[in-house]
Design a protein around this motif. Structure first.
Motif, mmCIF file in Angstrom:
data_model
loop_
_atom_site.group_PDB
_atom_site.id
_atom_site.type_symbol
_atom_site.label_atom_id
_atom_site.label_comp_id
_atom_site.label_asym_id
_atom_site.label_seq_id
_atom_site.Cartn_x
_atom_site.Cartn_y
_atom_site.Cartn_z
ATOM 1 N N ARG A 125 0.834 -1.208 0.000
ATOM 2 C CA ARG A 125 0.000 0.000 0.000
ATOM 3 C C ARG A 125 0.867 1.255 0.000
ATOM 4 N NH1 ARG A 125 -2.870 -0.896 4.159
ATOM 5 N NH2 ARG A 125 -4.835 -1.487 3.154
ATOM 6 N N ARG A 126 1.906 1.274 0.804
ATOM 7 C CA ARG A 126 2.793 2.445 0.836
ATOM 8 C C ARG A 126 3.427 2.688 -0.529
ATOM 9 N NH1 ARG A 126 4.174 0.298 5.945
ATOM 10 N NH2 ARG A 126 6.055 -0.695 5.107
ATOM 11 N N LYS A 127 3.764 1.617 -1.227
ATOM 12 C CA LYS A 127 4.451 1.776 -2.515
ATOM 13 C C LYS A 127 3.515 2.303 -3.600
ATOM 14 C CE LYS A 127 8.231 -1.218 -1.425
ATOM 15 N NZ LYS A 127 9.049 -2.393 -1.665
ATOM 16 N N VAL A 128 2.284 1.821 -3.632
ATOM 17 C CA VAL A 128 1.373 2.328 -4.654
ATOM 18 C C VAL A 128 0.985 3.771 -4.336
ATOM 19 C CG1 VAL A 128 -0.807 1.522 -3.627
ATOM 20 C CG2 VAL A 128 -0.610 1.777 -6.103
ATOM 21 N N GLU A 129 0.832 4.111 -3.054
ATOM 22 C CA GLU A 129 0.496 5.487 -2.697
ATOM 23 C C GLU A 129 1.652 6.434 -3.005
ATOM 24 O OE1 GLU A 129 -0.798 5.324 1.334
ATOM 25 O OE2 GLU A 129 -2.803 4.569 0.807
ATOM 26 N N ALA A 130 2.880 5.953 -2.821
ATOM 27 C CA ALA A 130 4.038 6.777 -3.163
ATOM 28 C C ALA A 130 4.093 7.046 -4.667
ATOM 29 C CB ALA A 130 5.325 6.096 -2.701
ATOM 30 N N ALA A 131 3.775 6.025 -5.472
ATOM 31 C CA ALA A 131 3.765 6.213 -6.927
ATOM 32 C C ALA A 131 2.684 7.204 -7.337
ATOM 33 C CB ALA A 131 3.548 4.866 -7.617
ATOM 34 N N ASP A 382 -9.199 7.234 -3.996
ATOM 35 C CA ASP A 382 -9.157 8.030 -2.769
ATOM 36 C C ASP A 382 -8.209 9.219 -2.865
ATOM 37 O OD1 ASP A 382 -10.929 6.232 -1.683
ATOM 38 O OD2 ASP A 382 -9.409 5.095 -0.600
ATOM 39 N N ARG A 383 -7.129 9.079 -3.635
ATOM 40 C CA ARG A 383 -6.115 10.138 -3.677
ATOM 41 C C ARG A 383 -6.227 11.013 -4.925
ATOM 42 N NH1 ARG A 383 -2.507 8.324 0.426
ATOM 43 N NH2 ARG A 383 -0.843 9.798 -0.059
ATOM 44 N N VAL A 384 -6.963 10.542 -5.932
ATOM 45 C CA VAL A 384 -7.120 11.338 -7.160
ATOM 46 C C VAL A 384 -8.612 11.401 -7.492
ATOM 47 C CG1 VAL A 384 -6.137 11.754 -9.447
ATOM 48 C CG2 VAL A 384 -5.005 10.151 -7.914
ATOM 49 N N PRO A 385 -9.387 12.142 -6.695
ATOM 50 C CA PRO A 385 -10.844 12.119 -6.873
ATOM 51 C C PRO A 385 -11.322 12.605 -8.239
ATOM 52 C CG PRO A 385 -10.161 13.844 -5.332
ATOM 53 C CD PRO A 385 -8.971 12.999 -5.581
ATOM 54 N N GLY A 386 -10.533 13.413 -8.917
ATOM 55 C CA GLY A 386 -10.948 13.895 -10.238
ATOM 56 C C GLY A 386 -10.391 13.085 -11.388
ATOM 57 N N LEU A 387 -9.854 11.913 -11.102
ATOM 58 C CA LEU A 387 -9.206 11.116 -12.145
ATOM 59 C C LEU A 387 -10.173 10.803 -13.283
ATOM 60 C CD1 LEU A 387 -6.535 9.510 -12.799
ATOM 61 C CD2 LEU A 387 -7.746 7.502 -11.914
ATOM 62 N N ARG A 388 -9.691 11.004 -14.506
ATOM 63 C CA ARG A 388 -10.490 10.658 -15.685
ATOM 64 C C ARG A 388 -9.546 10.425 -16.852
ATOM 65 N NH1 ARG A 388 -10.664 16.053 -14.806
ATOM 66 N NH2 ARG A 388 -10.325 17.463 -16.575
ATOM 67 N N SER A 389 -10.057 9.785 -17.886
ATOM 68 C CA SER A 389 -9.254 9.508 -19.070
ATOM 69 C C SER A 389 -8.966 10.802 -19.816
ATOM 70 C CB SER A 389 -9.982 8.525 -19.977
ATOM 71 O OG SER A 389 -9.190 8.235 -21.113
ATOM 72 N N ALA A 390 -7.752 10.911 -20.340
ATOM 73 C CA ALA A 390 -7.368 12.099 -21.104
ATOM 74 C C ALA A 390 -7.633 11.941 -22.592
ATOM 75 C CB ALA A 390 -5.891 12.407 -20.872
#
Length: 414
Positions: A125-131, A382-390
């Protein structure tokens, strides 16, 4: 299911060409074969002759759990197949039958059983959150594969295996060549030999150093190379088997990049699904299971089995020595088991999908795949609430001419 009664005539042999499939499109040839009946005969682009194909959920479970169908007997035979190259390494777990298969699997159990995966969760979990945090710092747009999915999958499997950071890029290159259908047989065979030699040396070093890696680090009980070295030392497995096991796990672990990539592509293409998972975080584990069922994880079929005796299925006699394929992709779309199978339904319950196979050869890394998928989904939502395809879904580039489907890149913004 089996009977000694008079059997029906064999169905005609159908040629199954290599299709350049992208996205999560279901193979139209496989769909047609499913409509034609539960048992078919197929001829794939490489190898010799023809093979049986079973597509129903119950039949796939039967064949994969029945000792009358052997993986070991495939070695040395040029069974009709999708890939141009088939040279199984001695000691490969994928071509072992019981009890050898169980013996090999026991050597890996502490790393991949439920307690082993639970130990890995916090670090992963720490590694994916760091990325994800690094991606956010650099700002949009970004390639989700290059910034998060690939480095996360490579790091997790390499840590679990005990591969030093300095060797990981070359390991990734070798994996790509082994799985490629366009780099040529010679390049793939050379990459496989190099990987086998690397792991043979690494296992020997772990044995000689009492469980420490080549840099003198105490690798710990979860380190696969240490587990394999200990198993060799006990006489449970041979050195050849240890290097074959390590190579297959490294390849499978890095392939998880494409597993999470396909899931992310679906969610980014369906904002309604993405929104629901943001609003109902408790639904995410079930959503991962439904995406595992729905998303085609490979092209065509995997490894065959050989019938050891005559078996009659659906009134058709499979004779001793005949090659037999099962399709997990088809089983996961069986309408008798999954109502409205073409629909992604996060409320589907029960969901007895076969994305990780069934029986003795069920994927040893199933728990790791689930863990990575759940952690990626949580971190992104949870960390990128506005995530969407570009880009529109049709503009996403996909890996071509590879055994495992996956996006080359997933451009995103937020």
């Amino acid at each position: 299911m089996t009977t000694s009664e008079e059997t029906l005539g064999a169905p005609p042999v159908r040629h199954w060409p290599v299709l350049r499939l992208t996205g999560v499109d279901f193979d139209p040839v496989l769909a047609e074969l499913m409509r034609e009946g539960p048992i078919n005969r197929i001829q794939l682009p490489n190898g010799e002759g023809w093979a049986w194909l079973l597509t129903r959920h119950d039949d796939v479970r039967l064949v994969t759990d029945d000792p009358r169908f052997s993986r070991a007997e495939v070695a040395g035979r040029q069974v009709t197949r999708w890939t141009p190259r088939f040279a199984p390494r001695p000691g490969a777990m994928t071509l072992a039958d019981t009890p050898d298969h169980a013996r090999l699997r026991r050597a890996l159990a502490p790393a991949f059983d439920a307690p082993g995966i639970a130990r890995l969760r916090a670090t992963a979990r720490r590694k994916v959150e760091a990325a994800v945090d690094a991606m956010l710092r650099d700002g949009p747009p970004a390639d989700l594969v290059a910034r998060v999915l690939e480095p996360f999958a490579v790091t997790v499997i390499s840590d679990l295996m005990g591969v030093p950071e300095a060797d990981r890029e070359e390991m990734r290159v070798r994996t790509r060549r082994i799985l490629s259908l366009t780099d040529g047989a010679e390049a793939g065979e050379r990459a496989e030999r190099d990987m086998t030699a690397y792991f043979a040396k690494a296992v020997a070093e772990h044995r000689d150093s009492g469980g420490r890696d080549s840099g003198g680090r105490d690798s710990g009980e979860e380190d696969v190379l240490s587990l394999l070295a200990a198993a060799v030392g006990r006489g449970d497995i041979t050195e050849e088997e240890a290097s074959a096991l390590a190579g297959s796990l490294q390849i499978g672990g890095e392939a998880l990049t494409h597993n999470t990539g396909r899931m992310c592509f679906v969610l980014l293409s369906r904002p309604d699904l993405l929104a629901r998972l943001r609003e109902e975080p408790g639904l995410r584990p079930r959503a991962v299971e439904e995406l595992l069922r729905y998303v085609p994880h490979r092209n065509a079929v995997g490894l065959s089995r050989i019938a050891l005796e005559d078996v009659v299925l659906h009134g058709v006699r499979i004779r001793a020595g005949d090659p037999v394929y099962v399709s997990y992709l088809a089983a996961n779309r069986d309408p008798d088991v999954f109502p409205d199978p073409e629909r992604i339904d996060f409320d589907r319950d029960p969901n007895p999908h076969l994305a990780f196979g069934h029986g003795a050869h069920r994927c040893v890394g199933a728990g790791l795949a689930r863990l990575e998928a759940e952690l990626v989904v949580d971190a992104l939502l949870d960390r990128v609430p506005g995530l969407r395809s570009a880009v529109p879904p049709a503009e996403v580039r996909w890996r071509r001419d590879a055994l495992i489907r996956g996006p080359e890149a997933l451009p995103v913004t937020w």
